[in-house]
Design a protein around this motif. Structure first.
Motif, mmCIF file in Angstrom:
data_model
loop_
_atom_site.group_PDB
_atom_site.id
_atom_site.type_symbol
_atom_site.label_atom_id
_atom_site.label_comp_id
_atom_site.label_asym_id
_atom_site.label_seq_id
_atom_site.Cartn_x
_atom_site.Cartn_y
_atom_site.Cartn_z
ATOM 1 N N THR A 1 0.827 -1.208 0.000
ATOM 2 C CA THR A 1 0.000 0.000 0.000
ATOM 3 C C THR A 1 0.861 1.258 0.000
ATOM 4 O OG1 THR A 1 -1.880 -1.046 1.101
ATOM 5 C CG2 THR A 1 -1.681 1.348 1.353
ATOM 6 N N SER A 2 0.426 2.257 -0.746
ATOM 7 C CA SER A 2 1.029 3.587 -0.672
ATOM 8 C C SER A 2 0.194 4.400 0.312
ATOM 9 C CB SER A 2 1.033 4.255 -2.047
ATOM 10 O OG SER A 2 1.538 5.573 -1.956
ATOM 11 N N TYR A 3 0.750 4.679 1.476
ATOM 12 C CA TYR A 3 -0.001 5.333 2.539
ATOM 13 C C TYR A 3 -0.061 6.845 2.311
ATOM 14 C CZ TYR A 3 0.350 0.826 4.836
ATOM 15 O OH TYR A 3 0.255 -0.513 5.127
ATOM 16 N N GLU A 4 -1.177 7.435 2.718
ATOM 17 C CA GLU A 4 -1.372 8.863 2.500
ATOM 18 C C GLU A 4 -0.444 9.711 3.359
ATOM 19 O OE1 GLU A 4 -5.442 9.852 3.088
ATOM 20 O OE2 GLU A 4 -6.178 8.571 1.465
ATOM 21 N N MET A 5 -0.255 9.287 4.608
ATOM 22 C CA MET A 5 0.561 10.089 5.524
ATOM 23 C C MET A 5 2.048 9.839 5.287
ATOM 24 S SD MET A 5 -0.168 7.002 6.853
ATOM 25 C CE MET A 5 -1.782 7.246 7.590
ATOM 26 N N PRO A 6 2.903 10.814 5.622
ATOM 27 C CA PRO A 6 4.350 10.588 5.518
ATOM 28 C C PRO A 6 4.817 9.574 6.557
ATOM 29 C CG PRO A 6 3.886 12.738 6.486
ATOM 30 C CD PRO A 6 2.578 12.197 6.042
ATOM 31 N N ILE A 7 5.756 8.736 6.164
ATOM 32 C CA ILE A 7 6.278 7.688 7.039
ATOM 33 C C ILE A 7 7.804 7.743 7.022
ATOM 34 C CG2 ILE A 7 6.369 5.216 7.482
ATOM 35 C CD1 ILE A 7 3.751 4.907 6.007
ATOM 36 N N PHE A 8 8.386 7.634 8.206
ATOM 37 C CA PHE A 8 9.839 7.536 8.336
ATOM 38 C C PHE A 8 10.143 6.099 8.744
ATOM 39 C CE2 PHE A 8 13.822 9.461 10.582
ATOM 40 C CZ PHE A 8 14.627 8.898 9.607
ATOM 41 N N MET A 9 10.694 5.315 7.812
ATOM 42 C CA MET A 9 11.030 3.919 8.069
ATOM 43 C C MET A 9 12.506 3.821 8.431
ATOM 44 S SD MET A 9 8.956 1.999 4.994
ATOM 45 C CE MET A 9 7.157 2.069 4.917
ATOM 46 N N ILE A 10 12.773 3.203 9.581
ATOM 47 C CA ILE A 10 14.145 3.064 10.079
ATOM 48 C C ILE A 10 14.403 1.579 10.324
ATOM 49 C CG2 ILE A 10 15.835 3.925 11.732
ATOM 50 C CD1 ILE A 10 13.788 6.032 12.589
ATOM 51 N N HIS A 11 15.548 1.085 9.853
ATOM 52 C CA HIS A 11 15.819 -0.346 9.988
ATOM 53 C C HIS A 11 17.325 -0.575 10.022
ATOM 54 C CE1 HIS A 11 12.943 -3.732 9.904
ATOM 55 N NE2 HIS A 11 14.023 -4.475 9.727
ATOM 56 N N GLY A 12 17.736 -1.694 10.605
ATOM 57 C CA GLY A 12 19.145 -2.047 10.669
ATOM 58 C C GLY A 12 19.480 -3.208 9.745
ATOM 59 N N THR A 13 20.679 -3.211 9.204
ATOM 60 C CA THR A 13 21.071 -4.285 8.287
ATOM 61 C C THR A 13 21.308 -5.605 9.019
ATOM 62 O OG1 THR A 13 23.406 -3.658 8.447
ATOM 63 C CG2 THR A 13 22.125 -2.671 6.656
ATOM 64 N N ASN A 14 21.552 -5.549 10.332
ATOM 65 C CA ASN A 14 21.775 -6.773 11.104
ATOM 66 C C ASN A 14 20.533 -7.199 11.868
ATOM 67 O OD1 ASN A 14 24.371 -6.874 10.213
ATOM 68 N ND2 ASN A 14 25.356 -6.720 12.211
ATOM 69 N N ASP A 15 19.377 -6.803 11.373
ATOM 70 C CA ASP A 15 18.117 -7.192 12.004
ATOM 71 C C ASP A 15 17.835 -8.650 11.651
ATOM 72 O OD1 ASP A 15 15.412 -7.595 12.721
ATOM 73 O OD2 ASP A 15 15.020 -5.448 12.561
ATOM 74 N N ASN A 16 17.930 -9.536 12.645
ATOM 75 C CA ASN A 16 17.730 -10.966 12.388
ATOM 76 C C ASN A 16 16.306 -11.422 12.658
ATOM 77 O OD1 ASN A 16 17.696 -10.802 15.147
ATOM 78 N ND2 ASN A 16 19.359 -12.248 15.507
ATOM 79 N N LYS A 17 15.415 -10.472 12.924
ATOM 80 C CA LYS A 17 14.009 -10.814 13.157
ATOM 81 C C LYS A 17 13.109 -10.320 12.031
ATOM 82 C CE LYS A 17 14.416 -10.966 18.180
ATOM 83 N NZ LYS A 17 13.878 -10.481 19.471
ATOM 84 N N ALA A 18 13.499 -9.242 11.404
ATOM 85 C CA ALA A 18 12.731 -8.681 10.292
ATOM 86 C C ALA A 18 13.731 -8.155 9.261
ATOM 87 C CB ALA A 18 11.818 -7.560 10.772
ATOM 88 N N PRO A 19 13.941 -8.831 8.161
ATOM 89 C CA PRO A 19 14.956 -8.431 7.177
ATOM 90 C C PRO A 19 14.728 -7.009 6.652
ATOM 91 C CG PRO A 19 14.105 -10.626 6.700
ATOM 92 C CD PRO A 19 13.233 -10.062 7.764
ATOM 93 N N HIS A 20 15.813 -6.260 6.531
ATOM 94 C CA HIS A 20 15.705 -4.866 6.081
ATOM 95 C C HIS A 20 15.238 -4.765 4.626
ATOM 96 C CE1 HIS A 20 19.451 -4.801 3.634
ATOM 97 N NE2 HIS A 20 19.857 -5.722 4.507
ATOM 98 N N VAL A 21 15.426 -5.836 3.862
ATOM 99 C CA VAL A 21 14.979 -5.809 2.464
ATOM 100 C C VAL A 21 13.464 -5.670 2.374
ATOM 101 C CG1 VAL A 21 16.961 -7.056 1.546
ATOM 102 C CG2 VAL A 21 14.986 -8.345 2.408
ATOM 103 N N LEU A 22 12.757 -6.163 3.379
ATOM 104 C CA LEU A 22 11.299 -6.020 3.408
ATOM 105 C C LEU A 22 10.914 -4.549 3.485
ATOM 106 C CD1 LEU A 22 8.330 -6.919 3.839
ATOM 107 C CD2 LEU A 22 8.875 -7.155 6.270
ATOM 108 N N VAL A 23 11.568 -3.802 4.362
ATOM 109 C CA VAL A 23 11.269 -2.379 4.523
ATOM 110 C C VAL A 23 11.669 -1.601 3.282
ATOM 111 C CG1 VAL A 23 11.884 -0.320 5.856
ATOM 112 C CG2 VAL A 23 11.370 -2.455 7.040
ATOM 113 N N GLU A 24 12.788 -1.963 2.695
ATOM 114 C CA GLU A 24 13.214 -1.288 1.468
ATOM 115 C C GLU A 24 12.201 -1.509 0.348
ATOM 116 O OE1 GLU A 24 18.072 -1.432 2.007
ATOM 117 O OE2 GLU A 24 17.022 -3.188 1.221
ATOM 118 N N ALA A 25 11.649 -2.711 0.273
ATOM 119 C CA ALA A 25 10.629 -2.994 -0.741
ATOM 120 C C ALA A 25 9.351 -2.215 -0.456
ATOM 121 C CB ALA A 25 10.342 -4.490 -0.779
ATOM 122 N N MET A 26 8.977 -2.111 0.821
ATOM 123 C CA MET A 26 7.788 -1.349 1.197
ATOM 124 C C MET A 26 7.947 0.122 0.847
ATOM 125 S SD MET A 26 6.790 -2.968 4.905
ATOM 126 C CE MET A 26 5.727 -1.577 5.226
#
Length: 342
Positions: free
Chosen positions: A259-284
């Motif tokens: 989804t493209s959300y109407e409100m502005p979003i600041f997504m912050i993620h770490g490359t060593n996140d072993n619970k939620a891959p950062h590639v998911l956030v980059e794709a979002m």
């Protein structure tokens, strides 16, 4: 050929030599077969019970009790508050930290296994920094945190209704701009919440976004105990709705991530996140069309430890983001009505 012979003395039938040899063998064969079937049944039962136990515990995380409060931790006056979820299925408890003369509010959305103070983030420190910038802050517990409640963790399905309840509470009590700052599953819950309402959320900060689906579920289970993906994942997915009343399919994973959300979003993620891959956030982030939305990937940073990786930069970038998306009228109100020393 006869398998028995007639005993000339007693006149009774007696087994032949072949029977004497084969009967014990057949008994041993039946015994071994019975033992093997029993072992197979036992191992299958243990495997099923083990995976049912995993599914049971996922919805019932162990939550630490509250250790402090805003006044003790960072000298911020606060009020104990309670409000219902939007669907009326839960009563939520929290703290409201007011900023004198301000109508803009940040709601913290804590992660799985945490509560309103989530010390490892650390939420108290962020609340203090927000207070310095004249933001009201609402810190609350999701319903599954309450040990006196029968509420279970639902991966954001029920939690999104509870976050909507928090938004309704702020709308009725202070009004003004509302911002969501979510962490881990609390960030995923914020995204699910944003799908259900229009216009009430002015912006979101999402730290280490976690969304529950089959892949992330297996990835996190595998960090606790090494199991083969099959049949472990199908078994947990099978038991989860049977034991917890909600299916992983109820989490709108695809819709949330595309989804493209109407409100502005600041997504912050770490490359060593072993619970939620950062590639998911980059794709979002590629689906976001609001020009004010931002993405920040921190090298080597771990899940929900982004503040600790770069404390000063984390605070400055998040607060600058909030300032940049404030409605002009709200900024003028704060500047005119609040002494600069506060």
């Amino acid at each position: 050929m006869s398998t028995t012979t007639l005993n000339p003395v007693t006149g009774s039938l007696q087994p032949t030599l072949d029977q004497v040899i084969t009967q014990p063998f057949l008994r041993r064969k039946r015994l071994i077969t019975t033992i093997l079937l029993a072992l197979l049944l036992t191992c299958t039962s243990i495997m099923l019970i083990f995976h049912a136990y995993i599914a049971w515990n996922l919805a019932r995380p162990n939550i630490e009790p509250l250790h402090s409060n805003p006044m003790k931790a960072v000298r911020l006056p606060y009020t104990d508050v309670s409000f219902p979820s939007q669907n009326g299925k839960a009563l939520l408890n929290g703290w409201f930290i007011p900023a004198v003369g301000s109508s803009k509010t940040v709601i913290f959305s804590h992660g799985y296994g945490g509560n309103r103070e989530e010390l490892w983030v650390p939420l108290y420190t962020l609340a203090r920094e927000l207070h310095k910038k004249q933001y009201n802050v609402l810190m609350f517990d999701y319903g599954y945190v309450n040990t006196n409640s029968t509420r279970l963790m639902t991966g954001g399905v029920q939690e999104s209704k509870e976050l909507l309840g928090a938004i309704d509470y702020i709308k009725q009590s202070t009004g003004g701009s509302i911002y969501i700052w979510g962490f881990s599953m609390g960030a995923g819950t914020a995204l699910q919440t944003a799908l259900q309402q229009k216009g009430d959320i002015s912006g979101m900060i999402l730290d280490s976004t976690f969304l529950l689906n089959s892949d992330t579920l297996y990835q996190n289970i595998n960090q606790i105990v090494h199991l083969p993906k099959y049949p472990s994942l199908p078994l947990v997915r099978l038991f989860f709705p049977l034991l917890n009343g909600v299916s992983l399919q109820d989490v709108p994973y695809t819709k949330v991530t595309t989804t493209s959300y109407e409100m502005p979003i600041f997504m912050i993620h770490g490359t060593n996140d072993n619970k939620a891959p950062h590639v998911l956030v980059e794709a979002m982030f590629k689906h976001q069309h609001n020009s004010a939305s931002k993405l920040w990937i921190l090298p080597n940073a771990q899940h929900e430890l982004l503040y600790r990786a770069e404390p000063k930069t984390y605070v400055s970038r998040t607060l600058d983001f909030l300032s940049s998306i404030e409605p002009p009228a709200a900024s003028e109100h704060v500047n005119a009505g609040i002494p600069s020393s506060l």
